[in-house]
Design a protein around this motif. Structure first.
Motif, mmCIF file in Angstrom:
data_model
loop_
_atom_site.group_PDB
_atom_site.id
_atom_site.type_symbol
_atom_site.label_atom_id
_atom_site.label_comp_id
_atom_site.label_asym_id
_atom_site.label_seq_id
_atom_site.Cartn_x
_atom_site.Cartn_y
_atom_site.Cartn_z
ATOM 1 N N LYS A 161 -149.034 -47.695 55.849
ATOM 2 C CA LYS A 161 -148.372 -46.406 55.587
ATOM 3 C C LYS A 161 -149.140 -45.334 56.336
ATOM 4 O O LYS A 161 -150.362 -45.262 56.268
ATOM 5 C CB LYS A 161 -148.372 -46.168 54.084
ATOM 6 N N LYS A 163 -149.430 -41.176 57.194
ATOM 7 C CA LYS A 163 -149.050 -39.828 56.769
ATOM 8 C C LYS A 163 -148.440 -39.094 57.955
ATOM 9 O O LYS A 163 -148.984 -39.154 59.078
ATOM 10 C CB LYS A 163 -150.287 -39.072 56.279
ATOM 11 N N ASN A 191 -145.116 -36.464 52.276
ATOM 12 C CA ASN A 191 -145.608 -35.580 51.213
ATOM 13 C C ASN A 191 -144.906 -34.217 51.212
ATOM 14 O O ASN A 191 -145.553 -33.164 51.227
ATOM 15 C CB ASN A 191 -147.130 -35.395 51.302
ATOM 16 N N GLU A 214 -141.316 -41.893 52.816
ATOM 17 C CA GLU A 214 -141.668 -41.493 51.457
ATOM 18 C C GLU A 214 -141.644 -39.967 51.341
ATOM 19 O O GLU A 214 -142.236 -39.271 52.171
ATOM 20 C CB GLU A 214 -143.069 -42.050 51.149
ATOM 21 N N GLU A 240 -143.431 -37.921 44.705
ATOM 22 C CA GLU A 240 -143.622 -36.700 43.917
ATOM 23 C C GLU A 240 -142.469 -36.388 42.952
ATOM 24 O O GLU A 240 -142.704 -35.890 41.848
ATOM 25 C CB GLU A 240 -143.824 -35.492 44.858
ATOM 26 N N LYS A 263 -146.305 -44.271 40.257
ATOM 27 C CA LYS A 263 -147.724 -43.957 40.036
ATOM 28 C C LYS A 263 -147.901 -43.731 38.539
ATOM 29 O O LYS A 263 -147.204 -42.897 37.953
ATOM 30 C CB LYS A 263 -148.140 -42.703 40.796
HETATM 31 MG MG MG Z 1 -146.835 -40.335 48.631
#
Ligand code: MG
Ligand code: OSB
Length: 373
Positions: A161, A163, A191, A214, A240, A263
């Motif tokens: 993964k 970012k 994010n 994501e 999120e 999470k």
């Molecule tokens: Mg994330």
């Protein structure tokens, strides 16, 4: 289950590599280690919030406040037979999911130790090993990024993964595809750094054949994500935006995602995580376990939940050495074979606390005795 005493230890540990995202650069991680005493057993929990309220509104400081002023007093005076009761006990308190999850995780560990069974079994886990991936922060240069990817691939990690953010997206991902091919399991995590106005930038990623993108859009959105999912072929995975069973239901109904990152901290604990897992199973939405750069105790909780049957995609729970020079548990989390972690079979989280390492990075300790005993 009577809790006699709770100890909070504030620990701060340096990361092996700085972790850079669209929202922050982390050089170290601090957390509250929770020790819950009951009879001959100690249950362990760990707070997962970041030091700044940049990923979610919680921080280690807000968690300390919530635990001391509200959640510990509430738990001490409540009757509890099963860890699932904690969700009900905490329900009058709005949000503060990571604070709730830190205590609830310790209750689950305590409960499974009292039952003499592994936490994974107490949760209904069926896997003996789990597949794991790695989340790579933004690097100074593409060469640095490629070196990181190469290293983690050689350790057998089963999902890479990366970012991304506007301006750092197509190019680094395309370079990874050029260098390592289209067969490696590659995904991107934004994010919340894009808006619907960036739709062309996100569409441009489709030919890269990513496993998923994501949380491209706002941290609290499920409407725009639903619009976006209809115009791109890359599956959207929400991180999120999923903070409860209810929010997962609504996101699935709206078609805001095809995959969910669970999470434990973000959803308020293991009981809620399990409910979301079950919902996703019924709706054919694959799930995987996200990470918050946890110390060993939080990592052990992630391993236990990932043993549930519908965690079919490799999670972000990498080995301890990807984050720390030394971890707070013994043994440390290691890959038992390339890209795999063996689920512990001893009672509770299945790892001992390494108090020597905790003491080395310890900032403070606070003790709370149950006044109702
Ligand atoms: Mg994330
Ligand atoms: O968005 O998944 C995220 C770390 C901190 C906060 C948010 C995220 C992350 C990660 C790292 O991606 C996951 C890990 O390796 O623990």
């Amino acid at each position: 289950m009577k809790i006699e005493k709770i100890e909070l230890q504030h620990v701060k540990m340096p990361l092996v590599n700085p972790f850079v995202t669209s929202f922050s650069k982390l050089l170290e991680k601090d957390f509250l280690l929770i020790k819950m005493y009951s009879g001959e057993h100690i249950g362990y929990g760990e707070s997962v919030a970041l030091p700044d309220p940049t990923y979610s509104e919680e921080t280690t400081g807000t968690i300390a406040h919530m635990l001391e002023q509200f959640l510990i007093p509430l738990l001490f005076k409540s009757h509890m037979e099963h860890p699932d009761d904690v969700t009900t006990i905490f329900s009058p308190i709005r949000r503060n999911n990571m604070a709730k999850a830190a205590l609830e995780g310790a209750v689950w560990d305590l409960y499974s130790k009292k039952q003499g069974i592994p936490l994974s079994k107490a949760l209904g886990g069926t896997r003996t090993t789990i597949d794991v991936g790695v989340s790579i922060g933004m690097e100074k240069s593409t060469d640095d990024l490629l070196r990181k990817v190469e290293g983690y691939l050689s350790e057998g990690y089963k999902k890479i993964k990366v970012k991304i953010k506007p301006g750092y997206d197509f190019e680094p991902l395309a370079k990874i595809r050029e260098t390592f091919g289209y067969d490696i399991p590659l995904m991107a995590d934004a994010n919340s750094s894009y808006t619907l106005a960036d739709i062309e930038k996100i569409k441009k990623l489709d030919p890269l054949n990513l496993l998923m993108i994501e949380q491209p859009l706002a941290y609290d959105d499920i409407i725009d994500h639903s619009v976006l999912q209809k115009s791109i072929s890359t599956p959207i995975c929400l991180d999120e935006s999923i903070h409860s069973l209810e929010s997962a239901k609504k996101a699935i109904e709206l078609g805001s995602c095809k995959i969910i990152n669970i999470k434990i901290g973000r959803v308020g604990g293991l009981s809620e995580a399990k409910k979301i897992h079950d919902l996703c199973y019924q709706n054919d939405i694959p799930v995987w376990c996200g990470g918050m750069l946890e110390g060993g105790v939080g990592r052990a909780h992630n391993i236990a939940i990932t043993s549930l049957p519908y965690f079919t995609i490799a999670g972000d729970t990498s080995a301890s050495n990807r984050y720390w020079n030394e971890d707070i548990i013994s043994p440390e989390v290691m890959l038992s074979s390339p890209g795999k972690i063996t689920v512990p079979t001893t009672p509770g989280i299945g790892y001992d606390l390494n108090q020597e390492v905790v003491n080395k990075y310890l900032l403070s300790t606070k003790t709370f005795e149950n006044p109702s005993l």
